[in-house]
Design a protein around this motif. Structure first.
Motif, mmCIF file in Angstrom:
data_model
loop_
_atom_site.group_PDB
_atom_site.id
_atom_site.type_symbol
_atom_site.label_atom_id
_atom_site.label_comp_id
_atom_site.label_asym_id
_atom_site.label_seq_id
_atom_site.Cartn_x
_atom_site.Cartn_y
_atom_site.Cartn_z
ATOM 1 N N PHE A 297 0.536 -0.603 -0.025
ATOM 2 C CA PHE A 297 0.294 0.273 0.045
ATOM 3 C C PHE A 297 0.999 1.273 0.273
ATOM 4 O O PHE A 297 1.303 1.410 1.223
ATOM 5 N N GLU A 319 -0.818 -3.772 -4.620
ATOM 6 C CA GLU A 319 -1.905 -3.648 -4.274
ATOM 7 C C GLU A 319 -2.831 -1.988 -5.029
ATOM 8 O O GLU A 319 -4.019 -2.202 -5.436
ATOM 9 N N SER A 320 -2.644 -0.706 -3.865
ATOM 10 C CA SER A 320 -3.424 -0.051 -3.803
ATOM 11 C C SER A 320 -2.025 1.557 -3.838
ATOM 12 O O SER A 320 -1.133 1.469 -2.923
ATOM 13 N N LYS A 322 -2.577 4.946 -1.609
ATOM 14 C CA LYS A 322 -3.315 6.072 -0.936
ATOM 15 C C LYS A 322 -2.891 7.220 -0.888
ATOM 16 O O LYS A 322 -2.137 7.864 -0.892
ATOM 17 N N PHE A 342 -2.407 -5.003 -8.430
ATOM 18 C CA PHE A 342 -2.989 -3.435 -8.046
ATOM 19 C C PHE A 342 -5.101 -3.419 -8.630
ATOM 20 O O PHE A 342 -5.273 -3.852 -9.712
ATOM 21 N N SER A 344 -6.357 -0.638 -6.325
ATOM 22 C CA SER A 344 -7.662 0.459 -6.157
ATOM 23 C C SER A 344 -6.704 1.156 -6.303
ATOM 24 O O SER A 344 -5.219 1.648 -5.656
ATOM 25 N N LYS A 347 -9.504 5.978 -2.279
ATOM 26 C CA LYS A 347 -10.903 5.411 -2.571
ATOM 27 C C LYS A 347 -11.213 6.689 -1.500
ATOM 28 O O LYS A 347 -11.019 8.249 -1.324
ATOM 29 N N LEU A 366 -7.471 -5.145 -11.652
ATOM 30 C CA LEU A 366 -7.846 -3.752 -11.466
ATOM 31 C C LEU A 366 -9.496 -3.590 -12.244
ATOM 32 O O LEU A 366 -9.966 -3.919 -13.599
#
Length: 547
Positions: A297, A319-320, A322, A342, A344, A347, A366
């Motif tokens: 992350f 994975e993402s 932030k 990956f 996301s 948010k 994704l």
């Protein structure tokens, strides 16, 4: 030799020699006047160079290129040319060792004026010996030294001092250096893969360094930990390190503006150290940072001064991204992201008001692009999305209105819903590229006709239709709507067998057709069935040949 005004001479042998002695005699007798300034020799088949090449009487010689002289087993005595500033030696596969014969007499300065020296693809070169002259000066003015693709070079005995060297580049080689030359002026070090290098200290003048190989990387990181304040690095690249190692985020030089890490799968990248004082503006991390998944992350605020680039690709644990709620990624202008796991973006959306280019690539899992792109990415001009098979649509609200370039490559579900893209409102769109590779089983949108009427805005100037194996026809109504079109590229569409009966738009100035065998046949100049449909177009290229 009577042509005293001749300044530049290129000699090239086209085919492999059947008579090495004959080639030697030819070159021996093509003795030029000593006023010659630039000489290039390609494909020479002799086993040795003639005596005149390197004779100090050629006092005006500035530049020499020796390329693909594969039967020569030694270099000429070039060190005695007093004015030589540039020397490029490439593909002399017969040369195993470079030594005294290269430098010439010990009574004169060797390579007194040379500023640039490069060795490329010397496939059997194993040893480079230094040479001492009476006044101790060899390469006194050498500024840039380049070694590329010399895989057998194991033993390098540097001259005692290279006082003017500012740049040392070792590319695509595993030269087993044990030490660096004394280089008081060095600015750039590109050291390739260094498994034996023992770095005791880093010259304070170094501003740019790229280093590979486990031992070399570990040695360099030890120096950083011990005295980061002594380094004045602006660029740092680390590559091809297979051993577990912890990247020293806590002791990076404050001068560092660019960081690149490549092929270091066991490199740990501690994210708990604060980099609030860091001046890093560009970060590239490629196929790296595995192990415990320290880059699983990635918080975008980890590099607070990031401006020009953030690139993280082929990192299997990523994975993402932030970003704390309400926080902006204020200065970032280019984001390139990709990885098999990956899933996301931040948010609530990616708040990057100055982002100009976004590339999303090879993200097999994704499903969604960043939310509210039309609001949160107001400066976005280029969007590239490729090999993301699970992305089905663009975000609600559509794409940013300032978008100039849109590339959609091998995203079968997204392409299948292309009539819902709502591109008509993008009045800044100039460049559009689409690729739908149906050679990958089960991952094709099955595009048979393109571009459909109403799909693209009239502002599009460059349209590239590539790799669509299912494409059978061009939609003339869709093409006629593109009143600003200046270039049409059609590439790798094997089923496209003819052009529309109405022909192509009369205002089209450039047409490029490549690897479309059926269409190529019909578009042959004057005799092809579709030639009349395109003969009005001023510039036509078919398989890269202008017709």
């Amino acid at each position: 030799m009577d042509k005293k005004y001749l300044e530049a001479l290129n000699l090239a042998w086209k085919d492999d020699t059947n008579d090495s002695k004959h080639d030697r005699e030819v070159l021996e007798n093509l003795l030029p006047h000593t006023n010659l300034k630039r000489l290039s020799i390609y494909g020479y088949g002799g086993t040795a160079f003639p005596n005149w090449l390197g004779d100090h009487s050629f006092c005006n010689m500035l530049s020499i290129r020796l390329v693909d002289c594969k039967y020569c087993n030694s270099l000429p005595r070039l060190g005695q040319l007093p004015s030589l500033t540039t020397l490029h030696i490439e593909q002399l596969s017969g040369v195993v060792s470079v030594g005294a014969e290269f430098y010439g007499s010990s009574e004169r300065k060797a390579f007194a004026s040379l500023k640039f020296l490069s060795f490329h693809k010397m496939s059997n070169w194993e040893k480079w010996s230094s040479f001492e002259v009476e006044d101790g000066e060899v390469f006194p003015n050498l500024q840039k030294l380049e070694i590329r693709g010399c895989h057998k070079l194991m033993n390098v005995d540097w001259p005692r001092n290279l006082p003017s060297l500012t740049e040392l580049n070792i590319y695509e080689s595993e030269v087993l250096l044990s030490s660096l030359p004394r280089t008081p002026a060095i600015r750039k070090l590109n050291l390739g893969k260094c498994e034996k290098l023992q770095l005791q200290e880093l010259p304070q003048t170094v501003e740019w360094i790229s280093i590979g190989g486990c031992h070399g990387v570990e040695s360099f990181i030890d120096i950083l930990r011990e005295s980061p304040s002594r380094c004045h690095l602006q660029y740092l690249g680390i590559h091809d390190c297979s051993s577990p190692i912890t990247f020293p985020t806590a002791c990076l030089p404050t001068t560092l503006t660019e960081l690149k890490i490549k092929n270091c799968e066991e490199l740990e990248f501690p994210m708990h150290h604060s980099l609030k004082t860091s001046s890093i503006q560009k970060v590239s991390i490629i196929n790296s940072c595995g192990g415990s998944g320290s880059l699983k992350f990635v918080p975008l605020d980890f590099f607070p001064n990031l401006k020009k680039l953030l690139k993280i690709t082929s990192c299997k644990y990523l994975e993402s991204l932030k970003l704390p709620d309400g926080q902006l990624c204020q200065n970032l202008t280019t984001l390139i992201i990709g990885g098999p796991n990956f899933i996301s973006f931040p948010k609530g959306g990616l708040h990057a008001p100055n982002l100009i280019q976004l590339r999303v690539q090879y993200c097999k899992k994704l499903k969604m692009l960043p939310e509210q792109m039309h609001n949160f990415l107001p400066s976005l001009e280029a969007l590239w999305i490729s090999n993301c098979p699970e992305v089905e649509s663009f975000p609600e609200g559509g794409l940013p209105s300032n978008l100039v370039e849109l590339l959609v490559l091998n995203c079968s579900k997204l392409i299948a819903g292309r009539m819902k893209w709502n591109l008509q409102k993008l009045q800044a769109l100039r460049w559009f590229v689409i690729k739908d590779d149906d050679e990958r089983e089960g991952e094709s949108a099955g595009v048979e006709s393109f571009p459909e009427e109403g799909l693209l805005p009239s502002t599009v100037e460059h349209l590239n239709i590539m790799g669509i194996g299912s494409l059978k026809r061009l939609d003339i109504k869709g093409l006629q709507q593109l009143t600003s079109l200046t270039a049409l590229f059609i590439q790798c569409c094997p089923q496209l067998h003819k052009l529309p009966e109405e022909g192509l738009p009369t205002s089209l100035p450039h047409l490029y057709i490549e690897e479309c065998p059926l269409l190529k046949e019909r578009c042959q100049k004057e005799k092809g069935q579709d030639w009349a449909k395109i003969s009005h177009i001023p510039i036509i290229h078919i398989d890269r040949e202008r017709i």
